[in-house]
Scaffold this active site. Structure first.
Site, PDB file in Angstrom:
ATOM      1  N   SER A  91       0.838  -1.201   0.000  1.00 34.76           N
ATOM      2  CA  SER A  91       0.000   0.000   0.000  1.00 34.76           C
ATOM      3  C   SER A  91       0.871   1.248   0.000  1.00 34.76           C
ATOM      4  O   SER A  91       0.593   2.217  -0.695  1.00 34.76           O
ATOM      5  CB  SER A  91      -0.898   0.011   1.235  1.00 34.76           C
ATOM      6  OG  SER A  91      -1.658  -1.172   1.278  1.00 34.76           O
ATOM      7  N   ASN A  92       1.948   1.238   0.794  1.00 42.43           N
ATOM      8  CA  ASN A  92       2.859   2.370   0.824  1.00 42.43           C
ATOM      9  C   ASN A  92       3.654   2.510  -0.471  1.00 42.43           C
ATOM     10  O   ASN A  92       4.200   3.556  -0.744  1.00 42.43           O
ATOM     11  CB  ASN A  92       3.812   2.255   2.018  1.00 42.43           C
ATOM     12  CG  ASN A  92       3.147   2.727   3.299  1.00 42.43           C
ATOM     13  OD1 ASN A  92       3.074   3.918   3.536  1.00 42.43           O
ATOM     14  ND2 ASN A  92       2.615   1.799   4.086  1.00 42.43           N
ATOM     15  N   LYS A 149       0.327 -10.566   7.674  1.00 47.44           N
ATOM     16  CA  LYS A 149       0.554  -9.179   8.062  1.00 47.44           C
ATOM     17  C   LYS A 149      -0.810  -8.634   8.445  1.00 47.44           C
ATOM     18  O   LYS A 149      -1.730  -8.603   7.620  1.00 47.44           O
ATOM     19  CB  LYS A 149       1.126  -8.395   6.881  1.00 47.44           C
ATOM     20  CG  LYS A 149       1.251  -6.905   7.170  1.00 47.44           C
ATOM     21  CD  LYS A 149       1.680  -6.129   5.942  1.00 47.44           C
ATOM     22  CE  LYS A 149       1.596  -4.632   6.216  1.00 47.44           C
ATOM     23  NZ  LYS A 149       1.693  -3.855   4.958  1.00 47.44           N
ATOM     24  N   SER A 170      -2.954  -5.534   9.700  1.00 47.44           N
ATOM     25  CA  SER A 170      -3.045  -4.090   9.911  1.00 47.44           C
ATOM     26  C   SER A 170      -4.426  -3.687  10.399  1.00 47.44           C
ATOM     27  O   SER A 170      -4.772  -2.514  10.375  1.00 47.44           O
ATOM     28  CB  SER A 170      -2.759  -3.344   8.596  1.00 47.44           C
ATOM     29  OG  SER A 170      -1.499  -3.670   8.090  1.00 47.44           O
ATOM     30  N   GLY A 215       1.078  -4.839  11.411  1.00 48.37           N
ATOM     31  CA  GLY A 215       1.118  -3.916  10.276  1.00 48.37           C
ATOM     32  C   GLY A 215       1.006  -2.456  10.673  1.00 48.37           C
ATOM     33  O   GLY A 215       0.583  -1.632   9.862  1.00 48.37           O
TER      34      GLY A 215
END
Lengths: 302, 302, 302, 302
Positions: free
Chosen positions: C49-50, C168, C170, C193
């Protein structure tokens, strides 16, 4: 048309509760009711969300109801008596019945939201409807009820109960879906709980609306309904659009505080909401005033 | 009535993408289009949510568009070209324009949902509208877009842009609010994105709808529109109610998979959705069949 | 400790994708990787996403992966390859495997959110895990996935699959619940996350974290982990608290744009995000700078 | 450690309200308290969500409090007195103070959720804290409060008030973020409001928890805390994991009704919740029994 549908057709005002200091201002309430009862409104909702019912003690609620009993004129009155427990809902509904009010309006219980599925809600409404003599209206308003909604299927099932005679629907989805599933012959009336979808809902089968804006501009609200009934759809849609625009600056922007501020501007007595709700700030009042003028409503000049 | 409002009035089918094994079944798509183009549908949405656009590769999308170009007949075609980046949206919209399609329909970017406020969305739509020659439709569908909604105020602002000519609104709230704020003279058309509020929205000012059910019973969908246009409101409402009931068993219960299963039942070629979407199980198909029969539509007997 | 747990323990940076004009700036990416690979980070997440993965074309994603292949040093690399269709996820995962990357990280499909229940997600992950040679990590991030979450029960079931080796997480709820249900002997690693719950999650059984802040202050992030491993809990908690405070001004306030702005301030190459994401405005950059100084990190003076 | 932190450290049971027919069963409540006060629990929360406070009339709440006053032993007692209006909250808090209870715990007002922003909540809590003599605990529980959350920034601001001494946080996000922003020297204690994140929150700086499971297995809950305090982290984490697993079958699956059913199984007096909440069905009880056995707790054989 059956008896309840007739009584429930048209526009209801969910009447606000004025305050004076930290007490309900019963004189101001009486003043507002004497004005509102001279309009073409079908009736009033006492002790609804706009009446800040959850901020009133049991004793205060009784005082408010006594004013309604005295000042309602010939208007139909529905009373918000929904509580978190079935038992207390029944007790408060008994009181409303004994005081001679026409309907009770029951918001979904929602504190234990995760458990409030269709089966729990069905059982809740049926229990109350069987225990009380006054006819029951469902009140579907997820925005006030932690997201709890009555499933369309449950609404249709409850509509068959002889003492459940309608629903006030304020959900964003609007009543389109369950209106399609209801038997039109059933004694079950649908009231739109918001101006944004009031006029369109009439075309989908709703018989009226409970509109916070009817505290402010009752005649304009009932005119939308009258124009609809006369088949004057273009004028109805236009007027409805003006009211939707107006409402953005009132309840849309500020909730109950906006309704009260607008009432002050048109000569009724709104005043401050009870804390922690805060009054509309000065610039917000100026915007409401401007919106009233823009849509053609007279405001008091200062 | 201006040119775009005319072209956009009526009912559009958001056409499904059939698959054969793990490939798009272009023959089945062509077959469906040849059938659908013989109806009174105004047009098609290619590469929409019902077309499983996000499950198609870029190459597959092109193959699908080529079938539309070839088989659309005289129908108006809007193409879903909204991507997460402004740049890719523009590139895909250029392709749609070059292939001669009439409109692009742009779902709100939403992966970075928290950042997608009114200002970001306004900038996005304006950038695309300025960069492409084909006229742009907004597509507001929070249920497919991580909850992202175009604020009503932003819709009204974007409506003033000369190359933004309408909106497909599938939000639960319906188009009531921003319809009231739109200038009726503006070249900006509102299309209802769901059968539940299609008919009521026509009364509120929408010019038509993009209805997944139009893949299944296109003639019934266009008849609602025709009855509305002729002022035969009672029959329109009744037919609309039947379609709303029907839809609960199709898209309401199963999404795209339901639409495809229903198409199979009425003689079109739906087939399976692409995984991870799963086909409707046997008992669900029986319910769809029953609902079609109940509402008076012919189904293939097995 | 089994092989994967060892490889996945510690801190991963979900590496951002710099842009130059409207192209990915591969030199800037290479520069960042050469710096980041000199730290104690365990590894990198490419195309997360980043990394603005959903704003990159397929071709651009390949170019980005080639830089990772070349510049990763001895770091472990997981690649985000989750797509809406099972088929495309498998194809992109094959590519990641062929390029020699260590893991694929698969965000839940979510466009058809209503259909993505536990059964659909389980089937999706199992299909991919069986089809690809590279070990699979689940990626549970409802904020990027239209609210779709992998149910805890489904996570526990998937953990038993030999080619599904971790998650992961988040989600706001954090991994507490399913960590309790996982067999500690299972080859299944949990990565936090987000910095807000990274340190606490280590105590609950997580083996590490994928932290956007590791793009900015990698050494501080790995120090939290090292202090935890050495049992120096007071210092770990204190450092963690400082990073949580810092993060509010970076990703907390601005998402990816904040991470990129902070990278610029500490001498890496962040730059602007791709539109419709907008860069952090000047006053936001000043706040990030101040927060870095407050928490004791050196920033470039202008 | 200051005085309040000392008093608030450890585990609190949010004590359930038993019913007999349609009345609160005060004998059963007294019985439970005499048992629970013999444990290492730090104290009790009276009239919390697990006490079905919103289903009790004002009179019933007083009766319940009298039992607490009589049977609390040397335990610390916090009382849930949060109402929708500031005024009623203050009045109910005065009563709790006069009866000698230690703290009041104030759930966020939430009926008018849209208006309950940080400023409104801050004003609400400060007003109450200034008006009452008993120290105030914030109670942040969006799942019971229509999604209303106290913003982390507001929590930090309120923590500075001399009469606001802590927070019970039951939000899914956990207290990680605002714990990092709190001044550790401040007289402000954080209590985790759920077993899923209780143990991890201790590591992040929480001083204890208010755990519905402490109605059922109080000694196991306090043991997690004791092991944490002794630095026996492996055993603490393991025990915590067992309790998290157990809780899925109790409050996780059934809410208050599950807590009450589990109490019946271990020899306390839970009974039925008040309608519209329904008791756990037979198969659910069997699962709770099995889960208790699996995690090593003795249950009554029938």
């Amino acid at each position: 048309m059956n008896h309840n549908k007739e009584k429930l057709s048209g526009v209801f005002a969910p009447v606000v509760t004025p305050f004076e200091g930290d007490q309900p201002d019963l004189d101001a309430l009486a003043f507002n009711l004497t004005k509102l009862r001279q309009t073409d409104l079908t009736g009033f909702l006492a002790l609804g969300s706009n009446g800040e019912v959850k901020s009133l003690t049991d004793e205060e609620r009784l005082l408010v109801l006594e004013v309604f009993a005295r000042e309602k004129g010939d208007k139909v009155v529905m009373v918000g008596t929904g509580c978190e427990s079935t038992k207390e809902t029944i007790e408060k509904s008994h009181v409303a019945a004994q005081m001679g009010f026409d309907y009770v309006s029951l918001l979904t219980p929602h504190y234990h939201a995760k458990q409030m599925d269709g089966a729990a809600l069905r059982r809740y409404y049926e229990r109350v409807a069987e225990a009380v003599s006054v006819p029951v209206l469902l009140y579907n308003a997820p925005q006030f009820a932690g997201g709890v909604q009555i499933p369309p299927r449950t609404i249709v099932e409850l509509a068959a109960h002889p003492n459940i005679v309608g629903i006030k629907d304020s959900s964003a989805t609007g009543p389109g879906r369950f209106l399609a599933e209801l038997d039109p012959e059933e004694d079950f009336s649908v009231l739109a709980g918001g101006i944004n979808f009031f006029y369109a809902s009439l075309h989908a089968g709703a018989v009226g609306g409970v509109l916070s804006l009817a505290n402010v501009v009752p005649e304009a609200c009932t005119e939308v309904y009258d124009l609809f009934m006369k088949g004057m759809y273009d004028r109805a849609r236009e007027l409805s659009a003006g009211l939707i625009r107006l409402n953005q600056f009132i309840a849309g922007a500020w909730g109950v505080a906006g309704v009260k501020a607008a009432m002050d501007l048109i000569g009724l007595r709104g005043g401050r909401p009870r804390e922690p709700l805060m009054p509309v700030p000065t610039e917000g009042i100026a915007q409401i005033r401007q919106a009233l003028v823009t849509e053609g409503f007279p405001v008091f000049s200062l």
